[in-house]
Design an enzyme around this catalytic site. Structure first.
Site, PDB file in Angstrom:
ATOM      1  N   HIS A 145       0.869  -1.184   0.000  1.00 17.66           N
ATOM      2  CA  HIS A 145       0.000   0.000   0.000  1.00 17.66           C
ATOM      3  C   HIS A 145       0.900   1.227   0.000  1.00 17.66           C
ATOM      4  CE1 HIS A 145      -3.686   2.324   0.865  1.00 17.66           C
ATOM      5  NE2 HIS A 145      -2.859   3.124   1.488  1.00 17.66           N
ATOM      6  N   CYS A 146       0.732   2.064  -1.019  1.00 15.60           N
ATOM      7  CA  CYS A 146       1.595   3.237  -1.180  1.00 15.60           C
ATOM      8  C   CYS A 146       0.808   4.492  -0.821  1.00 15.60           C
ATOM      9  CB  CYS A 146       2.104   3.316  -2.622  1.00 15.60           C
ATOM     10  SG  CYS A 146       3.228   4.714  -2.897  1.00 15.60           S
ATOM     11  N   PRO A 147       1.137   5.155   0.287  1.00 17.23           N
ATOM     12  CA  PRO A 147       0.416   6.401   0.632  1.00 17.23           C
ATOM     13  C   PRO A 147       0.733   7.540  -0.320  1.00 17.23           C
ATOM     14  CG  PRO A 147       2.234   6.024   2.156  1.00 17.23           C
ATOM     15  CD  PRO A 147       2.148   4.803   1.297  1.00 17.23           C
TER      16      PRO A 147
END
Length: 375
Positions: A163-165
């Site tokens: 998961h890439c913010p």
């Protein structure tokens, strides 16, 4: 109950936000994504406004043209990664979840009290190697190979990478190639702006001196751009190199962190073709997989109807009447004789306008009137 049609994205579980009638899908935490947009657009705007005019005149007009093309490609890959479905798997329906529970109970048998139930795992064979499919207690499904549950989006994602913010979304099976192209082109754009910023400062320093160049407004902004690009350069180049290494092995970030295919007791990666070119072609040039969510499909939802609704269907739910009844009084066997005479006289005379109030009439049949009659 009134049945109305709604889009499926309105009832999807998980922690995602949708825009444009379900066409855009993102995570709820989008603050860092807005910071990414600000840094990219802000830095490029300063470069186009102050450095490009000077470099186009003194060096080549192709410099700003190539920068614009690179900037547009970076923004396209960023938005494609952020706004797309990464490969979210639908959760099991109640009937499917109950069926899976029955299968698990039948396979495990009765577990004695005080003992822990065996793990819910299924084994499948991929390229002559056993791969375990784990059961997701949230989605009520056995996750496919390479899938994992994202705790931030609360969804199972097929071929989950991470998961890439910075892009505000998960990176999975359907948007990994766009994420890699985003990191690659952003690294090139950062190197491009960083290099020509230095060229701009050097060329102005030859004519005006280094200190005079820094005192001018374009010079100060150029130094600011150089600092931003310098600190961004190392992280972006390092991230791009790391994902290039993973693509050459046909491996995900999640598998690399967990050490799924490394170590003494681990088997070989069953998804690798043992060839760097084939692995890169599969990840970057493979087919685009369709979404399995059907976000814009229609479904029926039951909603309670309003009590005072008006319209063609209002007669189905009539409003309770509150008017007083005007039914005639009928004497019975417990009614006194004098009351029977008054009722008979009222019937013979017919209705009159000035009638005495109903409260003044004696009761027809009650324990008190029966007692008085007997006396």
């Amino acid at each position: 109950m009134i049945t109305r049609k709604v889009r499926k994205w309105e009832k999807l579980p998980g922690k995602n936000t949708f825009c444009c009638d379900g066409r855009v899908m993102m995570a709820r935490q989008k603050g860092i994504f807005y910071l990414t947009l600000f840094l990219i657009i802000g830095t490029c705007s300063l470069f186009f406004a102050f450095e490009c005019p000077y470099l186009a005149v003194h060096l080549s007009p192709a410099i700003p043209v190539f920068a614009v093309l690179l900037f547009l490609f970076v923004m396209a890959m960023l938005l494609r990664t952020s706004f797309s479905d990464p490969g979210v798997l639908p959760r099991a329906l109640p009937e499917e979840a109950n069926f899976i529970e029955m299968e698990i109970e039948a396979a495990n048998g009765n577990v004695p009290s005080g003992q822990r139930a065996p793990p819910r795992i299924r084994n499948v064979q991929i390229n002559n190697q056993i791969v375990k499919l784990k059961y997701c207690y949230t989605c009520k499904i056995f996750r496919p190979p390479r899938a994992s549950h994202c705790s931030i989006c609360d969804n199972c994602v097929d071929r989950f990478d991470h998961h890439c913010p910075w892009v505000g979304n998960c990176v999975g099976k359907r948007n990994y190639r766009y994420f890699y192209l985003f990191t690659l082109t952003l690294s090139l754009l950062t190197i491009y702006i960083f290099a020509f910023n230095i060229v701009h400062v050097v060329m102005r320093s030859v004519d005006q001196g280094f200190l005079n160049t820094l005192k001018e407004t374009p010079g100060e902004l150029t130094v600011l751009e150089v600092l931003v690009c310098f600190f961004t350069l190392w992280s972006m180049v390092g991230l791009t190199g790391f994902h290039t290494y993973l693509i050459s092995l046909n491996q995900t970030t999640n598998e690399d962190i967990k050490g799924s295919w490394s170590g003494k007791n681990r088997g070989q990666n069953p998804y690798s073709h043992k060839n760097i070119i084939k692995n890169c072609c599969e990840v970057l040039c493979g087919p685009t997989y369709p979404s399995v969510l059907d976000r814009r499909g229609l479904m029926q939802e039951d909603s309670p109807a309003a009590a005072n609704s008006e319209g063609p269907c209002s007669f189905d739910n009539p409003v309770a009447q509150t008017t007083k009844t005007t039914a005639p009084l009928i004497p019975n066997e417990h009614t006194p004789d004098d009351v029977k005479l008054s009722i008979a006289a009222e019937k013979s005379s017919g209705p009159k306008d000035d009638q005495p109030p109903a409260a003044m009439l004696p009761p027809l049949a009650s324990p008190e009137t029966d007692a008085e009659t007997s006396i």
